[in-house]
Design a protein around this motif. Structure first.
Motif, PDB file in Angstrom:
ATOM      1  N   SER A 252       0.819  -1.167   0.048  1.00 10.44           N
ATOM      2  CA  SER A 252      -0.023   0.659  -0.254  1.00 10.44           C
ATOM      3  C   SER A 252       0.561   0.927  -0.001  1.00 10.44           C
ATOM      4  O   SER A 252       0.696   2.381  -1.131  1.00 10.44           O
ATOM      5  CB  SER A 252      -0.891  -0.098   0.885  1.00 10.44           C
ATOM      6  N   LEU A 253       2.515   1.349  -0.104  1.00  7.95           N
ATOM      7  CA  LEU A 253       2.444   2.370   0.964  1.00  7.95           C
ATOM      8  C   LEU A 253       3.592   2.545  -0.373  1.00  7.95           C
ATOM      9  O   LEU A 253       3.215   3.702  -0.822  1.00  7.95           O
ATOM     10  CB  LEU A 253       3.376   2.761   2.236  1.00  7.95           C
ATOM     11  N   GLY A 256       1.901   4.890  -3.325  1.00  7.90           N
ATOM     12  CA  GLY A 256       1.513   5.667  -2.562  1.00  7.90           C
ATOM     13  C   GLY A 256       3.093   6.069  -3.755  1.00  7.90           C
ATOM     14  O   GLY A 256       2.749   7.487  -3.989  1.00  7.90           O
ATOM     15  N   ALA A 257       3.302   5.822  -2.897  1.00  2.00           N
ATOM     16  CA  ALA A 257       5.351   6.293  -3.396  1.00  2.00           C
ATOM     17  C   ALA A 257       5.430   6.505  -4.332  1.00  2.00           C
ATOM     18  O   ALA A 257       6.506   6.916  -5.087  1.00  2.00           O
ATOM     19  CB  ALA A 257       6.218   5.062  -2.565  1.00  2.00           C
ATOM     20  N   SER A 386      -0.186   1.124  -8.894  1.00  3.12           N
ATOM     21  CA  SER A 386      -0.262   2.635  -9.339  1.00  3.12           C
ATOM     22  C   SER A 386      -0.669   2.987 -10.265  1.00  3.12           C
ATOM     23  O   SER A 386      -0.853   4.558 -10.508  1.00  3.12           O
ATOM     24  CB  SER A 386       1.439   3.472  -8.798  1.00  3.12           C
ATOM     25  N   SER A 422       2.952  10.864  -2.705  1.00  2.88           N
ATOM     26  CA  SER A 422       4.470  10.353  -2.379  1.00  2.88           C
ATOM     27  C   SER A 422       5.171  11.073  -2.057  1.00  2.88           C
ATOM     28  O   SER A 422       6.355   9.762  -1.196  1.00  2.88           O
ATOM     29  CB  SER A 422       5.122  10.475  -3.997  1.00  2.88           C
ATOM     30  N   CYS A 425       4.435   8.718   1.191  1.00  4.67           N
ATOM     31  CA  CYS A 425       4.206   7.231   1.430  1.00  4.67           C
ATOM     32  C   CYS A 425       6.161   7.361   1.869  1.00  4.67           C
ATOM     33  O   CYS A 425       6.485   5.862   2.612  1.00  4.67           O
ATOM     34  CB  CYS A 425       3.545   6.410   0.463  1.00  4.67           C
TER      35      CYS A 425
END
Length: 464
Positions: A252-253, A256-257, A386, A422, A425
């Protein structure tokens, strides 16, 4: 004695780091991703310039462009499926054969677009077939990126993974540059010839590039980390299940990154190209020249992001790379709106630097978040989710915001939102105390047995 990975024998004794093989792997990753991204990007450029008119006639220009951007987005929506499919095979049977397959699949789809009849020739079947071929492109790219990154990083010596991962990342701006340059050259032909057959040339020319890429990839070996993992641990029956059960927070992170590394590109190229040539007074050739110069700057600047992340604390490096974007992205749109060729070029070049440097470091970081036996699936799912959610939809959403609001500032706000997400995250992923850029002071994220805590803090011990 040897084991097998399906069809290819794997020696039971994995080789130590081989500098020659490492260089070959880096070149193979770079050349392969350059070709795949060329194929993928020429569709985006064609969407902005010509596909709306040819495959969605009878609509207002803005609506036809929106429809073309929708087919552009479809390729991104298909990319997570490609990541899952080829991630599964790459984790179970090896990286090499998987990236060869993705390259061939991309080539077939790209040539298919170049041969596709238009709406005036076969009616509604034209946009339907266009979408089908775009889906195949998306599936191929969804499997390609993760394999190319691992081909590079799993051959890297300790402490050099981010630098080696940058080989694969460099294929994106070079592929984009080649795609833009190809269409820039074609704009010098008459509008009639360009619309009838000229736009097909880059799609058909990819056959030559695909042949070169296949030759190079056929001459690399399987990665030593994959060989070692195959010997030491049992295969995961379904890597995706293990990934989502034990590592969903990290996934999940990571989603976002990735956003800034991928979505901002399409705000600055695909959407900006369409906006500048339809809403402003820029000519098609003129703005393609601006995009080309910005891409040349990206090719030169981008590797310094990997160097920076390898030399200083990773958390500081990420902030240094991302925070300037909060100023330079709005500045870019302001300068384009002036209508000045020189100012628009300056704005595009300045705004390209932050996200390009960040993108360079991104692959090496992601490649160290997951155990070897689910790593292909892990980085592919995170990256491709993403791109599907944010990158592929960026031109469509941007055009929709512009149509509804009538102001470019809604698009600017969207881009700034991407950058902030981003930054947060990636900071959370890097928060673990075991991150280091000093060789030998931290181990991989998880041992080869595939066991790892699911909390982000416990899943980010890496050697940069």
């Amino acid at each position: 004695m040897s084991a097998t990975n399906g069809s290819t024998p794997i020696p039971t004794e994995p080789p130590a780091f081989d500098a020659k093989q490492g260089r070959k792997a880096g070149v193979a990753a770079f050349v392969g991703t350059t070709i795949e991204w060329f194929d993928f990007y020429i569709y985006g450029t064609a969407s902005a310039l010509v596909l709306g008119k040819l495959f969605f006639p009878g609509e207002e220009p803005a609506i036809a462009t929106l429809a073309a951007f929708a087919t552009f987005a479809v390729g991104f929506i298909a990319r997570p499926l490609g990541g899952i499919i080829f991630g599964h095979f790459g984790d179970k049977f090896g990286r090499k054969n998987t990236v060869i397959t993705t390259l061939m699949l991309m080539g077939l789809a790209t040539v298919g677009v170049g041969l596709l009849p238009t709406y005036s020739q076969i009616g509604v079947m034209a946009p339907i077939l266009l979408v089908v071929l775009r889906v195949i492109q998306g599936i191929a790219m969804g499997g390609e990126w993760g394999g190319a990154v691992l081909i590079a990083t799993e051959f890297a010596p300790p402490g050099k993974k981010i630098l080696y991962g940058a080989f694969a990342q460099q294929g994106s701006p070079v592929g984009n540059l080649l795609a833009t340059a190809a269409f820039l050259g074609l704009t010098y032909m008459s509008a009639e010839n360009f619309g009838s057959w000229g736009w097909r040339i880059p799609f058909l020319a990819s056959t030559i590039l695909i042949g070169i890429g296949l030759y190079i990839r056929l001459h690399i070996t399987e990665s030593p980390e994959m060989i070692r993992a195959t010997q030491q641990t049992p295969q995961q029956r379904i890597p995706l299940v293990t990934l989502m059960r034990d590592h969903w927070r990290v996934v999940s992170l990571a989603v976002g990154a990735v956003i800034t590394g991928v979505a901002i590109t399409y705000l600055k190229t695909t959407f900006a190209l369409s906006w500048a040539t339809t809403e402003l007074d820029f000519g098609r050739t003129q703005f393609l020249q601006i995009v080309t110069v910005a891409l040349v700057a990206q090719v030169i600047i981008q590797p310094f992001g990997a160097v920076l992340a390898s030399k200083i604390d990773a958390k500081k490096a990420i902030l240094i790379m991302l925070l300037p974007e909060l100023v330079l992205l709005p500045l870019m749109f302001i300068l384009i709106q002036t209508g000045s060729f020189a100012l628009a070029m300056l704005g595009m070049v300045l705004a390209t630097a932050p996200h390009a440097m960040y993108y360079s470091a991104l692959a090496g970081v992601l490649a160290q978040l997951f155990p070897t036996r689910i790593r292909y699936t892990g980085i592919s799912v995170a990256y491709q989710l993403s791109t599907a959610l944010f990158a592929g939809t960026a031109p469509f959403v941007s055009q929709a915001l512009l149509n509804v609001s009538g102001t470019i500032w809604t698009v600017v706000a969207l881009g700034l939102f991407y950058v902030l997400v981003s930054a947060v995250c990636m900071s959370l992923l890097l928060r673990g105390k075991n991150w280091t850029n000093r060789e030998g002071q931290a181990g991989h994220v998880a041992e080869a047995d595939g066991t790892a805590a699911s909390a982000p803090e416990a899943s980010t011990a890496v050697v940069l």
